[in-house]
Design an enzyme around this catalytic site. Sequence first.
Site, mmCIF file in Angstrom:
data_model
loop_
_atom_site.group_PDB
_atom_site.id
_atom_site.type_symbol
_atom_site.label_atom_id
_atom_site.label_comp_id
_atom_site.label_asym_id
_atom_site.label_seq_id
_atom_site.Cartn_x
_atom_site.Cartn_y
_atom_site.Cartn_z
ATOM 1 C CB SER A 150 16.313 -16.558 10.812
ATOM 2 O OG SER A 150 14.998 -16.766 10.301
ATOM 3 C CG ASP A 157 6.192 -18.722 8.637
ATOM 4 O OD1 ASP A 157 5.226 -19.132 7.975
ATOM 5 O OD2 ASP A 157 6.681 -19.357 9.602
ATOM 6 N N GLY A 203 12.790 -20.665 -6.444
ATOM 7 C CA GLY A 203 12.057 -19.394 -6.406
ATOM 8 C C GLY A 203 10.564 -19.584 -6.235
ATOM 9 C CG LEU A 259 8.271 -23.403 -7.041
ATOM 10 C CD1 LEU A 259 8.427 -22.972 -8.495
ATOM 11 C CD2 LEU A 259 7.517 -24.727 -6.949
ATOM 12 N N GLY A 319 5.963 -20.000 15.379
ATOM 13 C CA GLY A 319 4.524 -20.112 15.073
ATOM 14 C C GLY A 319 4.278 -19.355 13.771
#
EC number: 2.7.1.15
Length: 293
Positions: free
Chosen positions: A278, A239, A212, A208, A37
């Site tokens: 992660s 996120d 970057g 991007l 989320g």
Amino acid sequence: MILVAGSANIDFFTPVEHLPAAGETVLGGDYFLAAGGKGANQAVACAKAGGRVAFLGALGQDSFAQTLRESLRQSGVQDWTITAAAPTGAAFIGVAQSGENAITVASGANSRLRSEHLPDLRGVQTLVLQLEIPLETVCAFAAQAKAAGVKVVLNAAPARPLPTELLGQLDHLIVNEGELAALGQAGDLAAQLRAVQALGPQVVTVTLGAQGSLTLDGDKLLDVPAYPVVVRDTTGAGDTFVGVLVAARSEGRNLAEALELASVGAGLACTQSGAQPSMPNRAAIMAAWQSRV
Ligand code: RIB
């Protein structure tokens, strides 16, 4: 204190050879569940990077809610969630061999977060929002925060056009290329950033991927390279970028340095599967950042 308000989902991950086209069925490998989320992810990334952060979101009354609360707790996020009469949000995520993903979100309880759920903002310096809760709620939270002198950061994901009143409440807008395009401005990236900035936010960042990020701060353009990694799964990388950036700003780092740390954090997040599982901790981010400068 940083407050992240937004979605929390239980993520169902399936590895697939390629992402399905409309109407296509693809066979995947073993699926796994993980905490996700966009809102909860950004809170977790921020806390792991050293930020003092609380998360406001809506969860159901099911066992998935417990899993999501446990992930917040283990990451050091203060849990300001409310309980709604709807299933906890769920996301169905196919991850291709290239690391790219395709996500379908069943919003459930996330859609029940309303303007009246925003708590007293005393002690909150920065409010971080995304777009996986109702847009009216995002607008109301941003307006209340602005009126209370709280900095407002919006990660405008997933992509959609935004009301100009909302743009007018923002201090920092963070988008990817698709989300920037949804804002309907013409020209190259720099021109689009300038056009969006003219509608409100002093700082506008476009991420991007492997190229970057590009940030417009006042009239200054900051071009920050990506941290090079072997990509396994990009889920949660955006996120992580937002969470690490906000944590770095809250400890007084300048924008250029905070963007570099965010880039390193996002890169590291691509090397592991899942969103919250992660996300790198502060030590890993600092070690990778110091070894590259
Ligand atoms: O940004 C990644 C997130 O998008 C996933 O964790 C999934 O829950 C969706 O919200």
